[in-house]
Enzyme design. Structure first.
Site, mmCIF file in Angstrom:
data_model
loop_
_atom_site.group_PDB
_atom_site.id
_atom_site.type_symbol
_atom_site.label_atom_id
_atom_site.label_comp_id
_atom_site.label_asym_id
_atom_site.label_seq_id
_atom_site.Cartn_x
_atom_site.Cartn_y
_atom_site.Cartn_z
ATOM 1 N N HIS A 19 -5.589 10.798 4.555
ATOM 2 C CA HIS A 19 -4.749 10.592 3.384
ATOM 3 C C HIS A 19 -3.880 11.814 3.072
ATOM 4 O O HIS A 19 -2.674 11.659 2.906
ATOM 5 C CB HIS A 19 -5.493 10.122 2.138
ATOM 6 C CG HIS A 19 -4.480 9.783 1.092
ATOM 7 N ND1 HIS A 19 -3.775 8.605 1.088
ATOM 8 C CD2 HIS A 19 -3.948 10.520 0.101
ATOM 9 C CE1 HIS A 19 -2.889 8.625 0.130
ATOM 10 N NE2 HIS A 19 -2.962 9.771 -0.491
ATOM 11 N N TYR A 54 0.697 13.252 2.422
ATOM 12 C CA TYR A 54 1.448 14.173 1.562
ATOM 13 C C TYR A 54 2.019 15.336 2.351
ATOM 14 O O TYR A 54 3.008 15.940 1.945
ATOM 15 C CB TYR A 54 0.583 14.612 0.374
ATOM 16 C CG TYR A 54 0.366 13.412 -0.510
ATOM 17 C CD1 TYR A 54 1.429 12.917 -1.264
ATOM 18 C CD2 TYR A 54 -0.816 12.701 -0.491
ATOM 19 C CE1 TYR A 54 1.294 11.764 -1.989
ATOM 20 C CE2 TYR A 54 -0.966 11.532 -1.223
ATOM 21 C CZ TYR A 54 0.102 11.070 -1.963
ATOM 22 O OH TYR A 54 -0.019 9.913 -2.659
ATOM 23 N N HIS A 67 4.041 -1.602 5.075
ATOM 24 C CA HIS A 67 4.003 -0.590 4.009
ATOM 25 C C HIS A 67 4.408 0.785 4.532
ATOM 26 O O HIS A 67 5.290 1.434 3.994
ATOM 27 C CB HIS A 67 2.601 -0.534 3.396
ATOM 28 C CG HIS A 67 2.311 0.749 2.674
ATOM 29 N ND1 HIS A 67 2.859 1.044 1.444
ATOM 30 C CD2 HIS A 67 1.572 1.826 3.014
ATOM 31 C CE1 HIS A 67 2.451 2.240 1.060
ATOM 32 N NE2 HIS A 67 1.682 2.735 2.000
ATOM 33 N N PHE A 68 3.747 1.237 5.627
ATOM 34 C CA PHE A 68 4.014 2.653 5.946
ATOM 35 C C PHE A 68 5.314 2.876 6.716
ATOM 36 O O PHE A 68 5.736 4.013 6.869
ATOM 37 C CB PHE A 68 2.804 3.364 6.563
ATOM 38 C CG PHE A 68 2.284 2.816 7.857
ATOM 39 C CD1 PHE A 68 3.047 2.838 8.998
ATOM 40 C CD2 PHE A 68 0.985 2.328 7.932
ATOM 41 C CE1 PHE A 68 2.554 2.357 10.186
ATOM 42 C CE2 PHE A 68 0.483 1.843 9.124
ATOM 43 C CZ PHE A 68 1.270 1.848 10.256
ATOM 44 N N HIS A 69 5.973 1.792 7.159
ATOM 45 C CA HIS A 69 7.334 2.039 7.654
ATOM 46 C C HIS A 69 8.313 2.276 6.496
ATOM 47 O O HIS A 69 9.403 2.802 6.712
ATOM 48 C CB HIS A 69 7.811 0.906 8.568
ATOM 49 C CG HIS A 69 7.223 1.014 9.950
ATOM 50 N ND1 HIS A 69 6.029 0.434 10.291
ATOM 51 C CD2 HIS A 69 7.631 1.686 11.064
ATOM 52 C CE1 HIS A 69 5.742 0.724 11.547
ATOM 53 N NE2 HIS A 69 6.697 1.489 12.041
ATOM 54 N N ARG A 114 -2.412 -6.715 12.537
ATOM 55 C CA ARG A 114 -1.686 -5.602 13.126
ATOM 56 C C ARG A 114 -2.388 -5.217 14.432
ATOM 57 O O ARG A 114 -3.423 -5.780 14.778
ATOM 58 C CB ARG A 114 -1.664 -4.392 12.167
ATOM 59 C CG ARG A 114 -3.017 -3.746 11.984
ATOM 60 C CD ARG A 114 -3.000 -2.612 10.980
ATOM 61 N NE ARG A 114 -2.478 -1.368 11.552
ATOM 62 C CZ ARG A 114 -2.783 -0.156 11.085
ATOM 63 N NH1 ARG A 114 -3.596 -0.029 10.046
ATOM 64 N NH2 ARG A 114 -2.268 0.931 11.631
ATOM 65 N N ARG A 115 -1.828 -4.247 15.134
ATOM 66 C CA ARG A 115 -2.449 -3.650 16.310
ATOM 67 C C ARG A 115 -2.897 -4.675 17.348
ATOM 68 O O ARG A 115 -4.032 -4.646 17.813
ATOM 69 C CB ARG A 115 -3.673 -2.813 15.887
ATOM 70 C CG ARG A 115 -3.291 -1.550 15.153
ATOM 71 C CD ARG A 115 -4.491 -0.697 14.825
ATOM 72 N NE ARG A 115 -4.078 0.689 14.622
ATOM 73 C CZ ARG A 115 -4.875 1.643 14.179
ATOM 74 N NH1 ARG A 115 -6.133 1.388 13.902
ATOM 75 N NH2 ARG A 115 -4.423 2.877 14.024
#
Ligand code: HEM
Ligand SMILES: [Cu+2]
Length: 589
Positions: free
Chosen positions: A234, A238, A385-387, A448-449
């Site tokens: 996580h 950041y 989401h993370f794209h 996914r994956r």
């Protein structure tokens, strides 16, 4: 903030630093090119639009994509940005250019080793592969070279951090009473967070994964390696985001024609991220058996606190950009938006990246909710989401930022602003297609994956639209994204081949509207914040880790008996901490 004005360009003033930054950017951009190519292969393969690889090789491609983009590209680029930010805001070169080259060299060697191990997966006879995905925890196992490369890479980042702390120490001796310049403050708080969080992955790699892949130990405790990974997994989010924030806070307002709204607010945000980033990693493990629900609940609550610094950022950055627009003559409630410099690819790219980050924040809230997470866990929603976050808020800010930074470190004007503008818009449009369709596909339950998302005798259903249309959107979006990277690399390559210019870019950064003078000095007390961050980590992780070690068959899993001394030690820690916790709870409740 220190200023650089005409004739006093970064590359002339700090030639050694400029060379380090250029090297970091070069490796970042090569990784971006290869990683984006792998992304294209995946997007076309899993939608069955066009297949160039065998499905058996999908994990090799996917690991290459994740590692080269989310680890190598982002971190090399941010090291370049941080090196630039420290030199310019302290207005001094690094203490030793040799030391700077040492971390560049170590990180590069590590990245090359890890990449070679991954690419080895394409050559079956080689006996070397690392199809373990960028999350590299057990039970998937890679060739030792992969883990050794990663370890070198991480130690390299530690040395880079040391380089910036040494600069700061030397500056402090000459300026005992001054506030830490904002950009350096941002770099140092981010690096403290990175030191705390990489300890987890370092322990996992050095004590478990390397010995296990070398055959020195027979087994590991998979839940322990997962938890140590997410302890770092996580905060790395950041680590990606803070350089983007650094650019949004200190450069974007200038590009908009204005000034940063508040320096103290920016400091508060970076301190909050230092404190809150690490004690939340368990929110990636809501579905892991072996971790008590209560710990997952605490991780969820901590995660929701992270909204505060994110919203503070949205407010400060938008206020600063609005100030810029009004300086340029913008008026009205929203009409000022039209007065912004939309023809500047650096500005437009960063602004679009920030807008997409807001959407990513919303889908992230759904990931973070313990119960609603079950709906989307391990579906295509998650890459959707993370794209938006690392794949756009970070990656697009880095590309857009390059249009302003590369001229500063090469002394050459950007080759083409229109191509740059086309490139950032293409990224935005491509991502609207790909990410939106991935989110919707995830809601329909598509995993996914996997190279073969379809199941036999089973039809995925969508409430609106069709699966076919989602597949087309993912393939189209992925293609636009890949073309956007090609344009970016082309533009940067031609920029670096161009002629030297006296004034390649306007690199002056104005003072914030509200400076650090009035804010409490305690904000700059890095030792105190480090102490508090460490205490929060101990509180959040001691009990879950003790439980995982005890219930998961010891430190090394079920295959090996745990030495009696180790298990007695764990027992002792567990009972002491539990009773201390109970006593404390008795006092509080
Ligand atoms: C050319 C642009 C890109 C395309 C076409 C693309 C496409 C994809 C696709 C289709 C997947 C899902 C594969 C699956 O789950 O089966 C994926 C996964 C992923 N992408 Fe991208 N992507 C791009 C850019 C990026 C960028 C810029 C980043 C980060 C900086 C990124 C990071 C990731 C990560 C971390 C994964 C997850 C890998 C895993 O599940 O292990 N991608 N990408
Ligand atoms: Cu997270």
């Amino acid at each position: 903030m220190a200023t650089a004005s005409g004739g006093d360009e970064f590359v002339d003033k700090f030639p050694d630093e400029a060379a380090i930054i250029k090297a970091s950017f070069l490796i970042a951009f090569v990784s971006l090119g290869i990683g984006a190519f792998f992304g294209l292969i995946q997007a076309l393969h899993r939608t069955n639009v066009f297949r160039v690889i065998d499905s058996a090789d999908y994990y090799t491609v996917l690991t290459g994509h994740g590692v080269l983009l989310a680890i190598v590209f982002t971190i090399f680029f941010l090291c370049g940005v941080f090196h630039w930010a420290v030199a310019r805001s302290l207005d001094r070169p690094a203490e030793s250019a040799l030391f700077s080259w040492a971390w560049v060299g170590l990180m590069t060697t590590g990245a090359v080793l890890a990449t070679v191990a991954i690419l080895g997966g394409f050559v079956p006879n080689l006996g070397m592969s690392a199809d373990v995905l960028f999350t590299f925890y057990a039970p998937l196992q890679a060739h030792p070279i992969f883990y050794i490369g990663l370890a070198m890479f991480i130690v390299g980042t530690w040395l880079a951090g040391a380089d910036w702390f040494l600069s700061y120490r030397a500056w402090r001796q000459e300026h005992p009473d001054e506030r830490i310049p904002l950009q350096t403050f941002m770099v140092l708080t981010t690096m403290i967070m990175w030191y705390i969080s990489t300890l987890g992955v370092a322990v996992s790699v050095v004590f478990f994964l390397i010995p296990w892949s070398l055959g020195l130990i027979e087994s590991v405790n998979p839940l322990l390696t997962r938890t140590l990974f997410w302890y770092f997994g996580h905060p790395i989010v950041y680590f990606w985001l803070m350089p983007a924030y650094l650019l949004w806070y200190t450069v974007l307002p200038k590009l908009a024609g204005g000034r940063l709204f508040s320096d103290p607010l920016a400091r508060v945000v970076f301190v909050l991220f230092l404190l809150l980033s690490t004690p939340v990693g368990i929110h990636h493990q809501y579905l892991d058996p072996g971790i008590a629900e209560g710990f997952k609940f605490i991780a969820m609550t901590n995660t929701m606190f992270l909204l505060l610094p994110s919203l503070l950022t949205a407010f400060t950055v938008v206020a600063s950009v609005e100030h810029g627009a009004r300086q340029r003559g913008g008026e009205g409630y929203l009409r000022w938006l039209g007065a912004l410099p939309w023809r500047d690819p650096a500005f437009t790219g960063m602004a679009l990246a920030g807008a997409m980050f807001a959407a990513g924040g919303f889908s992230g809230m759904i990931n973070a909710g313990m119960n609603i997470n079950y709906l989307i866990h391990n579906t295509l929603w998650v890459p959707g989401h993370f794209h938006l976050t690392v794949g756009t808020a970070v990656a697009l800010t880095m590309m857009a930022g390059s249009y302003w930074l590369v001229p500063q470190v090469t002394g050459r004007k950007l080759y083409s602003r229109p191509i740059g503008l086309l490139q950032v818009i293409m990224w935005f449009v491509g991502m609207v297609f790909m990410s939106n369709a991935m989110h919707r596909a995830g809601l329909a339950g598509i995993p996914r994956r996997t190279a073969e998302p379809q199941y036999q005798n089973f039809e995925f259903l969508t409430p609106i639209g069709s699966i076919f249309e989602l597949r087309v959107q993912i393939a189209l979006g992925g293609t636009l994204l890949f073309l956007s990277v090609v344009l970016f690399l082309f533009n940067i390559l031609l920029t670096s081949l161009g002629e030297e210019s006296d004034r390649p870019v306007d690199s002056y950064l104005p003072e914030p509207l509200s400076g650090p003078e009035g804010s409490p000095r305690i904000l700059d007390n890095l030792t105190m914040w480090t102490g508090i961050a460490a205490v929060l980590v101990v509180l959040a992780y001691t009990l879950p880790l003790a439980g995982i070690i005890q219930n998961g068959g010891g430190l090394f899993g079920g295959g090996l008996p745990v030495p009696a001394t180790v298990s007695a030690g764990v027992d002792l820690v567990l009972t002491t901490v539990t009773s201390a916790f109970n006593t404390l709870w008795g006092v509080v409740a």
